[in-house]
Write a protein that holds these residues in place. Structure first.
Motif, short mmCIF file in Angstrom:
data_model
loop_
_atom_site.label_atom_id
_atom_site.label_comp_id
_atom_site.label_asym_id
_atom_site.label_seq_id
_atom_site.Cartn_x
_atom_site.Cartn_y
_atom_site.Cartn_z
N GLY A 113 67.85 -35.66 0.50
CA GLY A 113 68.53 -36.46 1.51
C GLY A 113 69.32 -37.57 0.87
N SER A 114 69.96 -38.36 1.70
CA SER A 114 70.84 -39.41 1.19
C SER A 114 70.60 -40.76 1.84
CB SER A 114 72.30 -39.00 1.41
OG SER A 114 72.56 -38.77 2.79
N VAL A 115 69.45 -40.93 2.46
CA VAL A 115 69.14 -42.21 3.11
C VAL A 115 68.78 -43.24 2.04
CG1 VAL A 115 67.65 -43.39 4.76
CG2 VAL A 115 68.31 -41.01 5.16
N ALA A 116 69.43 -44.39 2.09
CA ALA A 116 69.15 -45.44 1.11
C ALA A 116 67.76 -46.02 1.35
CB ALA A 116 70.20 -46.54 1.22
N CYS A 117 67.06 -46.27 0.26
CA CYS A 117 65.71 -46.85 0.36
C CYS A 117 65.60 -47.98 -0.66
CB CYS A 117 64.65 -45.79 0.10
SG CYS A 117 62.96 -46.43 0.23
N ASP A 118 65.46 -49.21 -0.15
CA ASP A 118 65.36 -50.36 -1.05
C ASP A 118 63.93 -50.89 -1.13
OD1 ASP A 118 65.12 -51.37 1.47
OD2 ASP A 118 66.81 -52.78 1.34
#
Length: 319
Positions: free
Chosen positions: A274-279
Motif C-alpha cells: 500500500g501507499s498510506v503514509a505512516c509517521d
C-alpha cells in the motif's frame, strides 16, 4: 473490515489441505510484488529464502509467502507456488527469465495422527492448490497450514485478525498456531490473549481471575512452531518491515505460554502492500502485536474436530 489479513487492500490468501495426511498449506499473495521483512525468534526454524529478506540484500519485493505443515518436507510447497507463478509470467526479471521470489516457513505436524507414508512429497501440489484458491475472504480455524496444528492442551488452527488505525493505516495478522505451549490459561477456558480481545471475537470470556505461577503446560515432544504474517497498507521500507515483524513477536508472547522456546521455530513475516503514509511506527508495531495475539486466539477458537484428532478443540473442551 472483516477481521482478516485481507482487509489490507490487494492481498489474497489461499488454503489447501490433505485430510489423509492431516496437513496443509497457506499462501499469501497479491497481483503485484510487495515489500517483505522477517524476524525469527524460535530456536528450531525451518525456512526458505528468508536470508534474502534482510535489508542489505538485493531483492526487496516478493511474489508470495508460504506457510506450510510437514516440517522440512513442507518447504517443497514453495516450489509448487514458484512454478505456478512462473507459468503466469511472475517473478524477478533476470534477462529473459523470471524467478518468482517465494519465501516460506514450516511447522512440525508429522506426529498428529495423519498418514505420513506418502511415496511422493505432497506439498508442492498443495502449495500450487493454495495459490490457485487465493481470495480476499479466506477461512480460519482448521484450514491450510493450521489444518494439522496442535498446542500443549488443545487442537491448533489458522487464525486471522485486523485493526484500522484512525490515520487510515490498516494492519492484519495471519498465523498458524502449532505451539509447544498453550493458548489458554491452564487449558481453558480463558485465553492468554483475553486482554486484547475485540467484540467477543474468541468467546468474550475475559481474562482469568488467577494466573498460574508454576511451570506452564507444554507438549512432551518437539512437535511445534507458530508461524505467521503481519501485513499493512502503510508504505514501509524493507528495514521497517523487519522492525514490524520484530514488534509482532510481542503478540506471540502475549498469546502463547511459553513462546520462543528452543523447540519452536517461531517466525513472523511482515508485509507492506500500500501507499498510506505512516509517521508512527511505534503505534503500528503495537497494533501488529495485538493483532497477532488476537489471531492466535481466533485460530484456536475456530478449530473444528475430526475423528483422528489427538487433542480436543477449544469448543469441545470449553463450550
Amino acid at each position: 473490515m472483516h477481521n482478516l489479513v485481507t482487509d489490507v487492500p490487494g492481498l489474497r490468501v489461499g488454503h489447501a489441505h490433505d485430510a489423509a495426511i492431516k496437513s496443509g498449506v497457506t499462501v499469501l499473495t497479491a497481483d503485484t510484488p510487495f515489500i517483505c521483512g522477517v524476524h525469527v525468534m524460535g530456536g528450531a526454524p525451518g525456512t526458505r529464502e528468508t536470508d534474502l529478506l534482510a535489508p542489505d540484500k538485493l531483492v526487496e519485493q516478493v511474489d508470495a509467502l508460504v506457510l506450510s505443515g510437514g516440517s522440512a518436507l513442507g518447504l517443497d510447497a514453495a516450489s509448487g507456488v514458484a512454478n505456478a507463478l512462473r507459468a503466469q509470467g511472475r517473478g524477478f526479471a533476470v534477462g529473459d527469465q523470471r524467478v518468482p521470489i517465494v519465501p516460506a516457513a514450516i511447522l512440525f505436524d508429522l506426529m498428529n495422527g495423519g498418514a505420513k507414508d506418502w511415496t511422493t512429497n505432497p506439498y508442492a501440489a498443495l502449495g500450487a492448490a493454495a495459490l490457485a484458491s487465493a481470495n480476499n475472504a479466506p477461512a480460519l480455524g482448521t484450514v491450510g497450514a493450521g489444518y494439522g496444528a496442535t498446542t500443549a492442551t488443545l487442537k491448533g488452527g489458522l487464525g486471522q485478525a485486523s485493526y484500522a488505525l484512525p490515520n487510515g493505516v490498516i494492519v492484519g495478522a495471519l498465523v498458524a498456531v502449532n505451539a509447544l505451549g498453550s493458548a489458554t490459561v491452564d487449558g481453558g477456558p480463558h485465553f492468554w490473549a483475553a486482554p486484547f480481545e475485540r467484540d467477543g471475537e474468541f468467546g468474550g470470556r475475559g481474562p482469568a481471575v488467577d494466573y498460574p505461577r508454576g511451570r506452564p503446560a507444554m507438549k512432551g515432544d518437539a512437535r511445534n512452531t507458530t508461524i505467521g504474517i503481519v501485513a499493512t497498507n502503510a508504505r514501509l521500507t524493507q528495514a521497517q518491515c523487519t522492525r514490524l515483524a520484530t514488534a509482532a513477536h510481542d503478540g506471540l508472547a502475549r498469546a502463547l505460554v511459553p513462546s520462543h522456546t528452543p523447540f519452536d521455530g517461531d517466525l513472523i513475516f511482515a508485509v507492506s502492500h500500500g501507499s498510506v503514509a505512516c509517521d508512527d511506527l511505534a503505534w503500528l508495531g503495537h497494533a501488529a502485536a495485538n493483532c497477532m495475539a488476537r489471531a492466535i486466539a481466533r485460530g484456536i477458537y475456530h478449530a473444528t474436530p475430526d475423528d483422528t484428532d489427538l487433542l480436543p478443540t477449544y469448543r469441545q473442551r470449553c463450550g
